[in-house]
Scaffold this motif. Sequence first.
Motif, PDB file in Angstrom:
ATOM      1  N   SER B  30       0.844  -1.194   0.000  1.00  9.78           N
ATOM      2  CA  SER B  30       0.000   0.000   0.000  1.00  9.78           C
ATOM      3  C   SER B  30       0.879   1.244   0.000  1.00  9.78           C
ATOM      4  CB  SER B  30      -0.889   0.026   1.242  1.00  9.78           C
ATOM      5  OG  SER B  30      -1.723  -1.086   1.280  1.00  9.78           O
ATOM      6  N   LEU B  31       1.960   1.208   0.774  1.00 11.27           N
ATOM      7  CA  LEU B  31       2.918   2.312   0.797  1.00 11.27           C
ATOM      8  C   LEU B  31       3.609   2.361  -0.555  1.00 11.27           C
ATOM      9  CD1 LEU B  31       4.414   1.519   4.293  1.00 11.27           C
ATOM     10  CD2 LEU B  31       3.303   3.676   3.708  1.00 11.27           C
ATOM     11  N   PHE B 130      -2.972  10.109   0.797  1.00  8.53           N
ATOM     12  CA  PHE B 130      -2.441  10.251   2.153  1.00  8.53           C
ATOM     13  C   PHE B 130      -0.914  10.229   2.082  1.00  8.53           C
ATOM     14  CE2 PHE B 130      -6.595   8.332   2.993  1.00  8.53           C
ATOM     15  CZ  PHE B 130      -7.057   9.108   4.037  1.00  8.53           C
ATOM     16  N   LEU B 144       0.055   6.512   0.455  1.00  9.29           N
ATOM     17  CA  LEU B 144      -0.750   5.293   0.414  1.00  9.29           C
ATOM     18  C   LEU B 144      -1.372   5.238  -0.969  1.00  9.29           C
ATOM     19  CD1 LEU B 144      -2.384   5.463   3.927  1.00  9.29           C
ATOM     20  CD2 LEU B 144      -0.660   3.856   3.106  1.00  9.29           C
ATOM     21  N   PHE B 178      -6.611   3.776  -0.833  1.00  8.74           N
ATOM     22  CA  PHE B 178      -6.800   4.824   0.175  1.00  8.74           C
ATOM     23  C   PHE B 178      -7.032   6.160  -0.529  1.00  8.74           C
ATOM     24  CE2 PHE B 178      -4.177   1.505   1.911  1.00  8.74           C
ATOM     25  CZ  PHE B 178      -4.527   1.390   3.239  1.00  8.74           C
ATOM     26  N   ASN B 180      -8.171  10.197   0.483  1.00  5.98           N
ATOM     27  CA  ASN B 180      -8.498  11.125   1.564  1.00  5.98           C
ATOM     28  C   ASN B 180      -9.707  11.968   1.172  1.00  5.98           C
ATOM     29  OD1 ASN B 180      -8.338  12.465   3.946  1.00  5.98           O
ATOM     30  ND2 ASN B 180      -6.384  13.485   3.517  1.00  5.98           N
ATOM     31  N   GLU B 181     -10.874  11.328   1.087  1.00  3.02           N
ATOM     32  CA  GLU B 181     -12.099  12.001   0.663  1.00  3.02           C
ATOM     33  C   GLU B 181     -12.357  13.232   1.528  1.00  3.02           C
ATOM     34  OE1 GLU B 181     -14.141  11.398  -1.806  1.00  3.02           O
ATOM     35  OE2 GLU B 181     -13.465   9.417  -2.484  1.00  3.02           O
ATOM     36  N   ILE B 182     -12.780  14.311   0.892  1.00  3.37           N
ATOM     37  CA  ILE B 182     -13.100  15.531   1.632  1.00  3.37           C
ATOM     38  C   ILE B 182     -14.321  15.290   2.514  1.00  3.37           C
ATOM     39  CG2 ILE B 182     -13.810  17.945   1.411  1.00  3.37           C
ATOM     40  CD1 ILE B 182     -12.198  17.892  -1.289  1.00  3.37           C
ATOM     41  N   ARG B 192     -12.775   6.243   3.048  1.00  3.00           N
ATOM     42  CA  ARG B 192     -11.387   6.654   2.809  1.00  3.00           C
ATOM     43  C   ARG B 192     -10.453   5.472   2.614  1.00  3.00           C
ATOM     44  NH1 ARG B 192     -12.079  11.494   7.007  1.00  3.00           N
ATOM     45  NH2 ARG B 192     -12.439  13.175   5.518  1.00  3.00           N
ATOM     46  N   GLU B 193     -10.932   4.286   2.930  1.00  3.33           N
ATOM     47  CA  GLU B 193     -10.095   3.090   2.820  1.00  3.33           C
ATOM     48  C   GLU B 193     -11.016   1.978   2.356  1.00  3.33           C
ATOM     49  OE1 GLU B 193      -7.820   2.480   6.440  1.00  3.33           O
ATOM     50  OE2 GLU B 193      -7.534   0.389   5.906  1.00  3.33           O
TER      51      GLU B 193
END
Lengths: 579, 579
Positions: B30-31, B130, B144, B178, B180-182, B192-193
């Motif tokens: 994921s990273l 992220f 991510l 992943f 980062n949804e507002i 978000r995940e």
Amino acid sequence: MGCALKANMLQEWRKHFILEEGMLEVDCTSLTPEPVLKASGHVERFADWMVKDLKTGDCFRADHLIKNSIEKLLADKKTTADLKNELQDVLARLEGFDDKDMQAVISKYKFKSPITGNDLSEPVAFNLMFPTQIGPTGDFKAYLRPETAQGIFVNFKRLLEFNQSKLPFAAAQIGQGFRNEISPRQGLIRVREFTMCEIEHFVDPTDKSHPKFKKVADHVLTLFSACNQMDGNPAKEWKIGDAVTQGVVNNETLGYYMARCHQYLLKVGVDPRRLRFRQHLANEMAHYAQDCWDAEILTSYGWIECVGNADRACYDLRQHYKATNVKLVAEKVLPAAKNIDVVEAAPVMNILGKEFRQSAKKIQTVLSQLTPEQLAEVELELATNKLYNLKIDSETYPLTDKMLAVKKYSKTVYVEEIEPSVIEPSYGIGRVMYAVLEHAFRQREGDEQRCFLVLPPLVAPIKCSVLPISNNVVFEPIIELVREELARYDLSHKVDDSGNAIGRRYARTDEIGIPFGITIDFESEQKPHTVTLRHAESMQQIRLEISEVGRLLSDLSTGRQQWSDAQAKYPKFEANSDE
Amino acid sequence: MGCALKANMLQEWRKHFILEEGMLEVDCTSLTPEPVLKASGHVERFADWMVKDLKTGDCFRADHLIKNSIEKLLADKKTTADLKNELQDVLARLEGFDDKDMQAVISKYKFKSPITGNDLSEPVAFNLMFPTQIGPTGDFKAYLRPETAQGIFVNFKRLLEFNQSKLPFAAAQIGQGFRNEISPRQGLIRVREFTMCEIEHFVDPTDKSHPKFKKVADHVLTLFSACNQMDGNPAKEWKIGDAVTQGVVNNETLGYYMARCHQYLLKVGVDPRRLRFRQHLANEMAHYAQDCWDAEILTSYGWIECVGNADRACYDLRQHYKATNVKLVAEKVLPAAKNIDVVEAAPVMNILGKEFRQSAKKIQTVLSQLTPEQLAEVELELATNKLYNLKIDSETYPLTDKMLAVKKYSKTVYVEEIEPSVIEPSYGIGRVMYAVLEHAFRQREGDEQRCFLVLPPLVAPIKCSVLPISNNVVFEPIIELVREELARYDLSHKVDDSGNAIGRRYARTDEIGIPFGITIDFESEQKPHTVTLRHAESMQQIRLEISEVGRLLSDLSTGRQQWSDAQAKYPKFEANSDE
């Protein structure tokens, strides 16, 4: 192939633990808000000691650097026997060293950067969690979870409800863990992102018996107890029942999970002769832990910790209770109603609110957590000085007797609250998988070049190969019949109709651990169509009808039948194609 | 229960796509290091437009804010018909709006923060990835992954090798994404995940036929083409073969995956009447994409995009090639050897190295990527000025004719390089799961309170309940026999021997979607032991021996047999216990 092997191992884990034991399963996020990991202690303490090359800034894990530097000295002929003894002693105690101990060793022996020979910094704590932020404002700090366990603890109340508020129960989670290792190494052994399978078994601390323990009591494990380690004795075989009775293993529930762990590891292909359970030494174990046994597997990297089985007492739930003031407890019905004396702090919230504004809530929380001894002190202070100075962190809040009283009364209770203990088996699936691959590795007798893997059919990525004896077109409809039969039983398979010599194709399928092979030959054309089935490990073959192949392979792949059962039922087929 | 449902859906996905199609599977981290996501364009462009409350700093996704504000106006009786028409028109075009378009709408209609009524900032781009850092030094930036696809692209060369360097082939990955949804919302729909299943099918751009297309050509899908959408016509049923022949769907491979997608969604329980494939409009689609069809499922939130099926041409591989200068191409054997004229830049590396040091490598890369037109210009400049000024980003590198020449020669080639096109089916499993749950929801006729779930046995978390008719102890050994029989076939089951009325226990198991129920009654005591098997959806029952139950349920759970087959084979059992 690796993905399929891992998927099969995880599926078996789910069956072996979650389904068979009726566990609750959760699937929490990897992104974890900071407060959760502050409560658990990870923000403060989940760190390794790191030293830096003072010129280049290269980073090294301090304990790894010391270990490697010592091993280099020990291998050096110029090192004196006295110094060697001294260094051996340091190595033996290294696991329990703090930063000062390590700094002392680095200074004393003048250890330098192994890359440049430059001087090193003092050890500094390096937190192993990956930080990030959630949401668009940038002020909501979070980390990638270093373990899946916390997701279970913060959901404890809901899980307890799902279990009709009864103890014991277990919850499990399969998912990724993330640790920002200073020096990842050794393939799948030390990585920064890995799949974990964790169980949190919640149990009454005064009764850690397990209803199914008698089913495993005669199961024999190799135990390497703390005593054996201290006394320099080897690991020893124990019936787990005896180990619990004699107090070697702390309790039945822990023992039960160790036995089930042993069964799982054997099922997926770990060699039992290269598997032991090593007890943590007193200085290795967290102060709150009752007992801890790592399943260690012998690989070419040495004994590798693959599973931890720990009795963590009530530590984790209590940490979250302290941080949130939400009680994480279960109730136990008392054998008889009981009168108890209650002593509690009784704050007058509207006055506290006016006086201390936002801090009032925090004051209330701290007051509610005072011990009986502290409450006696509060009572005395209020009586003598009409004031009690409450200290929270570095702040002092003067509470007058208008704001606070200590109440005493007696009440009748029918249940008692219990803080559950947690037994935590925690599996690093990547490490187990690595060990399985090493243990599955074989070479054919008399031909070292012919390597192959003997994976248990249960976890083998592909259950069966389909090999026509040649690439003659007459085989095509028969191949299709075999494929349909295999598909009906969801059996993963691989057709190799490349026309290479059959022996070469067998060798190829053996190399990737395909346990069975179906060969289609000219006899297969006759009705009813038959094929041969080859057992890769023994290279023996039997002959059977295509319509029987699916059921048989399905049974062989799930362990409902063994190869010897199949040999007893079907005629042997002799071929010298493996020569 | 949700975890088990999801695990079963993923297992079926793996079978349906990876195993049946012989795909390669990868499991990447994921990273993801920053350079990968710079190359893919995500660092620069993977953003949503966001507006902020100028006083509180509250953040809103600009398009969501506009949509909600317009919907509020449309619902307002005071809004004039003219204004309503105008607003409807804005809504219809909103998907294609950039920041300026949105700012114009917000200004024109004076939209404010829906929470405070305060003024809003202009739209700013907010990157949805992220960020974090890998390793101890803090200077190795990473994100991510926002999708799993990039892991496949960066492994393209190895995957091609695994496939004996032949096209076409497909690689798949199941894992977390992943974003980062507002403003996450709507349960599992915008999180978000989330778990994604992605396939990248690499194919010769000049031949996108699919060898198995004829197997699905008669498969009927509901297609909502771009033309239908523009003309205001409804979606229409098509045989996928006709849709490809008539050019509605771009090519066979894309069509094949749409048909297979349809089959998968039906298998796991999506109602075909609430499923359509909607083609992207020209302005919705990325400039490089050839065609794109989203599988949309109708839920109480409206039509939800659950799967994207896109032909992304050679965009992704070319992006990584540009960033790394590592060619991501396949070779195709030419029908006959061919002479070709080569024109290429020939830098003199040792001079370049002395002159430009670290930049020399970068210069070489850029030179190797010049087009024939650019090379003609280089040749001209070198001939006339003995100098070519190479511009890279904002730097200029003066290259003399000592450092650089343009070489021309002809050579004979037997293969040609092809940049593969990518067909990408991408599944959001959480969204599909949400839709399956909604579509599985039922109420018993005449009793709205009795809700239940009709999940396909294939994905149902628990295949079968085991219910003794009462909690009489005589049933205990029979329950154990049934459990053993079910365990032999790995059938997940739940025993409810709580002693509640049988009808109430049936209702409870129906509520959590258990498709079959075994009832043990007093007749079960007689040998050979028999039990009844109840089909939850129809509430009908049959009677059979315990030793037959495992096989039958295993067949029913995998679709080898249907309930009607079981009814034809075993005697019907009449009971009014469901009343």
